[in-house]
Write an enzyme that holds these catalytic residues in place. Structure first.
Site, short mmCIF file in Angstrom:
data_model
loop_
_atom_site.label_atom_id
_atom_site.label_comp_id
_atom_site.label_asym_id
_atom_site.label_seq_id
_atom_site.Cartn_x
_atom_site.Cartn_y
_atom_site.Cartn_z
CD GLN A 29 -46.85 -8.42 6.68
OE1 GLN A 29 -46.03 -7.89 6.07
NE2 GLN A 29 -47.70 -7.94 7.36
N GLY A 68 -50.79 -6.18 12.35
CA GLY A 68 -51.49 -5.49 13.31
C GLY A 68 -50.39 -5.21 14.37
CG HIS A 69 -47.17 -3.59 13.62
ND1 HIS A 69 -46.34 -2.82 13.15
CD2 HIS A 69 -47.13 -4.90 13.06
CE1 HIS A 69 -45.81 -3.43 11.85
NE2 HIS A 69 -46.40 -4.75 12.16
CG ASP A 118 -48.71 -11.36 15.11
OD1 ASP A 118 -48.93 -10.30 14.35
OD2 ASP A 118 -49.22 -12.26 14.82
CE LYS A 142 -43.73 -7.01 12.80
NZ LYS A 142 -44.09 -8.33 13.05
P1 GDP Z 1 -46.24 -6.99 15.97
O1 GDP Z 1 -47.26 -7.29 14.90
O2 GDP Z 1 -44.84 -7.42 15.86
O3 GDP Z 1 -46.40 -5.43 16.65
O4 GDP Z 1 -47.01 -7.68 17.40
P2 GDP Z 1 -48.43 -7.88 17.81
O5 GDP Z 1 -48.84 -6.23 18.36
O6 GDP Z 1 -49.30 -8.06 16.80
O7 GDP Z 1 -48.38 -8.99 18.72
C1 GDP Z 1 -47.74 -8.86 20.14
C2 GDP Z 1 -48.41 -8.78 21.25
O8 GDP Z 1 -47.74 -8.92 22.45
C3 GDP Z 1 -49.41 -7.77 21.70
O9 GDP Z 1 -50.32 -7.95 22.12
C4 GDP Z 1 -48.29 -6.68 22.35
O10 GDP Z 1 -49.11 -6.00 23.56
C5 GDP Z 1 -47.76 -8.04 23.17
N1 GDP Z 1 -46.22 -7.92 23.80
C6 GDP Z 1 -45.26 -7.06 23.11
N2 GDP Z 1 -44.32 -7.25 23.96
C7 GDP Z 1 -44.76 -7.97 24.81
C8 GDP Z 1 -43.70 -8.75 26.19
O11 GDP Z 1 -42.84 -8.51 26.05
N3 GDP Z 1 -44.69 -9.30 27.09
C9 GDP Z 1 -45.79 -9.23 26.68
N4 GDP Z 1 -46.64 -10.50 27.81
N5 GDP Z 1 -46.52 -9.23 25.69
C10 GDP Z 1 -45.92 -8.41 24.98
P1 IMO Z 2 -47.64 -8.58 11.82
O1 IMO Z 2 -47.08 -7.08 11.15
C1 IMO Z 2 -48.76 -12.53 11.68
C2 IMO Z 2 -49.69 -14.08 7.69
C3 IMO Z 2 -50.97 -14.67 7.57
C4 IMO Z 2 -50.91 -15.86 6.61
C5 IMO Z 2 -49.69 -15.50 5.61
C6 IMO Z 2 -50.27 -14.48 4.35
O2 IMO Z 2 -48.53 -8.03 12.71
O3 IMO Z 2 -46.46 -9.18 12.37
P2 IMO Z 2 -51.66 -12.23 3.76
O4 IMO Z 2 -52.77 -11.46 4.43
O5 IMO Z 2 -50.31 -11.34 3.80
O6 IMO Z 2 -51.91 -12.81 2.30
O7 IMO Z 2 -51.33 -13.65 4.60
O8 IMO Z 2 -49.13 -14.22 6.18
N1 IMO Z 2 -49.62 -12.88 7.94
C7 IMO Z 2 -49.23 -12.32 9.41
N2 IMO Z 2 -49.08 -13.16 10.53
N3 IMO Z 2 -48.34 -11.18 11.50
C8 IMO Z 2 -48.62 -10.43 10.66
O9 IMO Z 2 -48.27 -8.99 10.44
C9 IMO Z 2 -49.13 -10.91 9.50
N4 IMO Z 2 -49.26 -10.66 8.15
C10 IMO Z 2 -49.44 -11.84 7.40
O10 IMO Z 2 -51.53 -15.16 8.79
O11 IMO Z 2 -50.41 -17.12 7.32
MG MG Z 3 -49.01 -8.36 14.62
#
Ligand code: GDP
Ligand code: IMO
Ligand code: MG
Length: 421
Positions: free
Chosen positions: A222, A40-41, A13, A16
């Site tokens: 991840q 979840g991207h 998270d 990415k």
């Molecule tokens: P990912 O799994 O690495 O793609 O990240 P996620 O989408 O799960 O979580 C990142 C969250 O931070 C999302 O809600 C993005 O919209 C938000 N986000 C990404 N970059 C920034 C930033 O520079 N500032 C803020 N405030 N939010 C951001």
């Molecule tokens: P993105 O790509 C954050 C965490 C889960 C749990 C552990 C194992 O959005 O960054 P699993 O479902 O793989 O058996 O879970 O890994 N986890 C993540 N945490 N972002 C993710 O993906 C994750 N994918 C798995 O919360 O602790």
């Molecule tokens: Mg994510």
């Protein structure tokens, strides 16, 4: 031509999805190489906020070729939902998305096994997303798995039923009432959706693109601290999330890797269980959660929050051979008086700058404090505008890791991005 790789450097998270979407215009091909719908991207642009789980984050750019590589695991139910929601936004993914025949399928029984296994762990739960990731990779390495290429074979149903029956036998050993059949209708409907796509030998496709001088970006899921080998085991996911995973999950030679972009938040979060040395349980942690909207994109769970951990960051820079750092969410710290970075751990009174084997032991982070910039950076678009305190913070990270911070993300929107010279 080489393949550039973009990886999360923490526990996932890091942003990415947003950054891949920003970088996509510079590339011809975006390829996912591991993980599955546990990811979840999030992408935000033109008032649209969209979360992708299995599909590469280049999908919104019509000219980009998107590939789901052989290292990915796919749940046809979730995949079909993703396709449906893209179509609702006017995107037709059959035009620019293809799928490796070697990618493994997550079956309804894998999800039930995941749930049964977690339930049986009691207090030592991993906090899995319960998407069936662990059991599917176990079947892959156990040489039992069902692959995308099997869906067009004459023995698909036989293979499916054989594996389902095996899972049913395992499920009997758990005190868990599984219901596999209720998901099968949607699952087989999802298989029909999968068949609408070009099912490819992605290792040939990617290597041919390289020969033709196409620019390729491999998108990690991840983060490195969730890597099956080098993460906080056993509180990890079941794939190699590190740079080497891109070679495995796409069929690339190590010599084909070019730049390695490592993305990290200006602080740190973790969702699910497991060690987190810099976690904050006080109002500062809650402020990070509130300001950063730190709730999971896949499960909606509140994310655990804490300060940036430089010991862990240096470790993953080493493991991945990071060439460029990307810092996100510095804007979340806009109102903080003081910002901290952990520079070492104190274990049994002894300071160390290395990750210990067991990071579940009593570890006290040693912090360096930075002055907050106390101004809003979200609307800033050039390095010259950034406050001096933030630049000090960035330069410290660069000096300590030996890697330049090439991009600073200052908000969730595509436009809220500063490329540094
Ligand atoms: P990912 O799994 O690495 O793609 O990240 P996620 O989408 O799960 O979580 C990142 C969250 O931070 C999302 O809600 C993005 O919209 C938000 N986000 C990404 N970059 C920034 C930033 O520079 N500032 C803020 N405030 N939010 C951001
Ligand atoms: P993105 O790509 C954050 C965490 C889960 C749990 C552990 C194992 O959005 O960054 P699993 O479902 O793989 O058996 O879970 O890994 N986890 C993540 N945490 N972002 C993710 O993906 C994750 N994918 C798995 O919360 O602790
Ligand atoms: Mg994510």
């Amino acid at each position: 031509m080489k393949v550039d790789v973009l990886l999360g450097l923490q526990w996932g998270d890091e942003g990415k999805g947003k950054v891949v979407d920003v970088l996509t215009p510079d590339y011809d091909v975006i390829a996912r190489f591991q993980g599955g719908p546990n990811a979840g991207h999030s992408l935000e642009f033109h008032e649209i906020k969209h979360v992708l789980h299995t599909i590469p984050s280049g999908i919104f750019h019509e000219s980009s070729i998107n590939i789901i590589g052989s290292g990915v695991v796919i749940d046809p139910i979730i995949f079909a939902q993703e396709i449906e929601s893209l179509r609702e936004l006017g995107v037709e993914p059959t035009k620019n998305l293809s799928i490796s025949k070697k990618a493994h399928l997550i079956m309804p029984s894998h999800r039930e096994l995941d749930a049964a296994s977690e339930a049986s762990k009691g207090k030592s739960k991993i906090g899995s997303t319960l998407k069936g990731i662990g059991p599917t990779y176990m079947d892959k390495t156990g040489r039992n798995g069902l692959r995308v290429g099997n869906v067009i074979g004459p023995d698909f149903m036989e293979r499916y039923n054989q594996l389902k029956n095996k899972h049913k036998n395992i499920l009997k050993q758990y005190d868990y009432s599984a219901n596999i059949e209720q998901h099968e209708k949607a699952w087989f409907a999802g298989i029909e959706v999968l068949k609408q796509f070009k099912l490819i030998d992605s290792e040939y496709e990617v290597n041919n693109y390289l020969k033709e001088e196409y620019k390729i970006l491999a998108e990690g899921a991840q983060g490195s601290l969730l890597d099956i080998d080098f993460g906080s085991y056993p509180f990890v996911t079941s794939s190699n999330t590190i740079c080497a995973g891109a070679c495995i999950g796409l069929g690339l030679a190590p010599s084909a890797i070019g730049s390695v972009f490592g993305i990290f938040k200006a602080y740190c979060t973790r969702v699910g269980a497991g060690p987190f040395p810099t976690e904050l349980f006080d109002e500062v942690g809650q402020k990070l959660r509130d300001e950063g909207k730190e709730y999971g994109s896949t499960t909606g769970r509140p994310r655990r929050c804490g300060w940036l951990d430089l010991v862990a960051l240096k470790y993953v820079v080493m493991i991945n051979g990071i060439t460029n750092l990307i810092m996100t969410k510095a804007d979340v710290l806009d109102t903080f008086d003081t910002i901290k970075i952990a520079t070492a751990y104190r274990i049994d009174g002894v300071e160390t700058q290395e990750m210990p084997f067991d990071i579940d032991v009593e570890m006290e982070p040693v912090y360096k404090e930075f002055k907050g910039w106390k101004s809003s950076i979200t609307d800033m678009r050039s390095e010259e505008e950034l406050p001096a305190e933030l630049l000090d913070f960035i330069r410290y990270i660069e000096t300590e890791t030996g890697v330049p911070v090439s991009i600073v993300s200052v908000g969730p929107d595509r436009d809220a991005t500063i490329i540094r010279k």
